[in-house]
Design an enzyme around this catalytic site. Sequence first.
Site, PDB file in Angstrom:
ATOM      1  N   LYS A 176      -5.118  12.155  15.345  1.00  0.00           N
ATOM      2  CA  LYS A 176      -4.684  13.321  16.125  1.00  0.00           C
ATOM      3  C   LYS A 176      -5.041  14.630  15.424  1.00  0.00           C
ATOM      4  O   LYS A 176      -5.304  15.644  16.079  1.00  0.00           O
ATOM      5  CB  LYS A 176      -3.184  13.255  16.415  1.00  0.00           C
ATOM      6  CG  LYS A 176      -2.867  12.603  17.738  1.00  0.00           C
ATOM      7  CD  LYS A 176      -2.919  11.092  17.734  1.00  0.00           C
ATOM      8  CE  LYS A 176      -4.137  10.452  18.249  1.00  0.00           C
ATOM      9  NZ  LYS A 176      -4.105   8.990  18.200  1.00  0.00           N
TER      10      LYS A 176
ATOM     11  N   GLY B 149       3.809  -8.707  -1.141  1.00  0.00           N
ATOM     12  CA  GLY B 149       4.837  -9.742  -1.005  1.00  0.00           C
ATOM     13  C   GLY B 149       4.346 -10.948  -0.239  1.00  0.00           C
ATOM     14  O   GLY B 149       3.340 -10.896   0.470  1.00  0.00           O
TER      15      GLY B 149
ATOM     16  N   GLY C 243       0.836  -1.201   0.000  1.00  0.00           N
ATOM     17  CA  GLY C 243       0.000   0.000   0.000  1.00  0.00           C
ATOM     18  C   GLY C 243       0.867   1.246   0.000  1.00  0.00           C
ATOM     19  O   GLY C 243       1.665   1.469  -0.898  1.00  0.00           O
TER      20      GLY C 243
ATOM     21  N   THR D 124      -0.267   2.013   8.740  1.00  0.00           N
ATOM     22  CA  THR D 124      -1.457   2.400   9.503  1.00  0.00           C
ATOM     23  C   THR D 124      -1.268   3.739  10.207  1.00  0.00           C
ATOM     24  O   THR D 124      -2.118   4.625  10.130  1.00  0.00           O
ATOM     25  CB  THR D 124      -1.770   1.309  10.553  1.00  0.00           C
ATOM     26  OG1 THR D 124      -1.924   0.055   9.887  1.00  0.00           O
ATOM     27  CG2 THR D 124      -3.038   1.638  11.324  1.00  0.00           C
TER      28      THR D 124
ATOM     29  N   GLY E 251     -11.574   3.707  20.531  1.00  0.00           N
ATOM     30  CA  GLY E 251     -12.983   4.033  20.767  1.00  0.00           C
ATOM     31  C   GLY E 251     -13.145   5.347  21.515  1.00  0.00           C
ATOM     32  O   GLY E 251     -13.972   6.188  21.153  1.00  0.00           O
TER      33      GLY E 251
ATOM     34  N   HIS F 250       7.768  27.760  36.005  1.00  0.00           N
ATOM     35  CA  HIS F 250       6.453  28.216  36.466  1.00  0.00           C
ATOM     36  C   HIS F 250       5.932  29.290  35.521  1.00  0.00           C
ATOM     37  O   HIS F 250       6.681  30.201  35.190  1.00  0.00           O
ATOM     38  CB  HIS F 250       6.574  28.792  37.875  1.00  0.00           C
ATOM     39  CG  HIS F 250       5.296  29.372  38.398  1.00  0.00           C
ATOM     40  ND1 HIS F 250       4.266  28.576  38.839  1.00  0.00           N
ATOM     41  CD2 HIS F 250       4.877  30.654  38.525  1.00  0.00           C
ATOM     42  CE1 HIS F 250       3.270  29.358  39.233  1.00  0.00           C
ATOM     43  NE2 HIS F 250       3.610  30.624  39.043  1.00  0.00           N
TER      44      HIS F 250
END
Length: 462
Positions: free
Chosen positions: A55, A118, A40, A45, A184, A439
Amino acid sequence: MANDASTVFDVVILGGGSGGYAAALRAAQLGLSVALVEKGELGGTCLHRGCIPTKALLHAAEIADETKEAAEFGVLATFQGIDINGVHKYKDDVIAGLYKGLQGLVASRKVTFIQGEGKLSSQTSVDVNGQRIEGRHIVLATGSVPRSIPGLEIDGNRVISSDHALKLDRIPKSAVILGGGVIGVEFASVWKSFGVEVTIVEALPHLVPLEDENSSKLLERAFRKRGIKFELKARFSGVEYTETGVRVSTENGKQIDADLLLVAIGRGPVSAGLGYEENGVAMDRGYVLVDEYMRTNVPTISAVGDLAPTLQLAHVGFAEGILVAERLAGLKPMPIDYDGVPRVTYSNPEVASVGISEAKAVELYGKEKVVTLKYNLAGNGKSKILKTAGEIKLVQVKDGAVVGVHMVGARMGEQVGEAQLIYNWEALPAEVAQLIHAHPTQSEALGEAHLALAGKPLHAHD
Ligand SMILES: Cc1cc2nc3c(=O)[nH]c(=O)nc-3n(C[C@H](O)[C@H](O)[C@H](O)COP(=O)(O)OP(=O)(O)OC[C@H]3O[C@@H](n4cnc5c(N)ncnc54)[C@H](O)[C@@H]3O)c2cc1C
């Protein structure tokens, strides 16, 4: 293809996802000749159907939420809705840029990239496009695909997987999500921000069940506040089509109607019909079995990434690929400590952790040896500015190192870098307490949690 029939590569890698391409890049960097076979798109993925697109959607969702809540910050803005085509364009642009970069990187390292499906044809070769590619070593990295339950057919329209959800050209009014794990929960978070009525159905007692129970409970509280519904200890029993969508039933007698059902119950390995078993590779339920150096039982064959029964994360794939490449190049890489791998669920709020849960620590060391500390983000200036709620929980072995860091709250994923140093360098609370945190930052919350654990809390009650 750059090789001729007589070429024998040092390494032939089957699958160009996170695990496969990391192995290819590192092996080439170490001077090995590498062929990388991908059916692909290079990147697999994570880049095309996983980490990156989800994201991007989550970031669009964050902007939607911030626009809706702008008045709370004294900013005048009106939320008019989601332009789903615009969201997809933004997401696809991010992917395209990274994809181009990765292709350039692979080419620049002189990896021979072979486009095609392959199949392992012997213990030292892969057949692709009618040609045999020989290698001194083979790395199997064919990854994973969404899994379903027997009898639950994913039609790509009303019953969909994460692959379909990432390309959905409409925003449903309502959705049921089967599975309250990372995938999920992330989709539930995105869709709720986009205005979808979401119900998660989870068989186990908690959302993100692999996390420390405290994190799960905090996420559940936050989701309840956001109006994300969930059914826990609810086993799926069936789905039927209705006039407009689906009706999902659970074994405890609940029926939930929605426009669509997203099946997010996990991912299974891609290994069927690829010649692994025929060539003597030991397998278990489709996974390729490996030792701590990612070696299979066949001396010439290694396996990395989601295909091996280790944590299904892109950075685990990278690490396993690098480990294999370094071993094959004659270096002496260390096995991976999987507890030391950072884990992030990028929902709103985020859940991030490294090390072991309190329950696991009690199991390993005994209850009397385990110390925990919770630091509420309410005491952290930057978190207050962001209007986020949450907690950092530390798990320590009494008088010893911090063995678990569990965080819930906006942007907590960005804090996991420091948390993983603490865990992996076996830091004592007093050593971390010694480090000065800027801070006001959210990282300061980690510093304050360790100050408290070291017995000298600053912005926290004794
Ligand atoms: C929705 C979603 C969100 C995710 N979010 C995150 C996240 O935020 N962070 C994170 O760390 N992980 C995340 N993951 C997990 C991450 O994507 C995987 O752990 C990672 O992609 C695994 O890499 P891999 O190389 O093992 O497999 P893959 O990425 O699946 O790559 C395998 C490759 O092999 C190719 N291939 C398969 N068979 C053949 C063959 N016969 N011939 C040639 N090529 C073949 C495939 O085309 C594919 O490109 C997410 C996953 C999903 C689905």
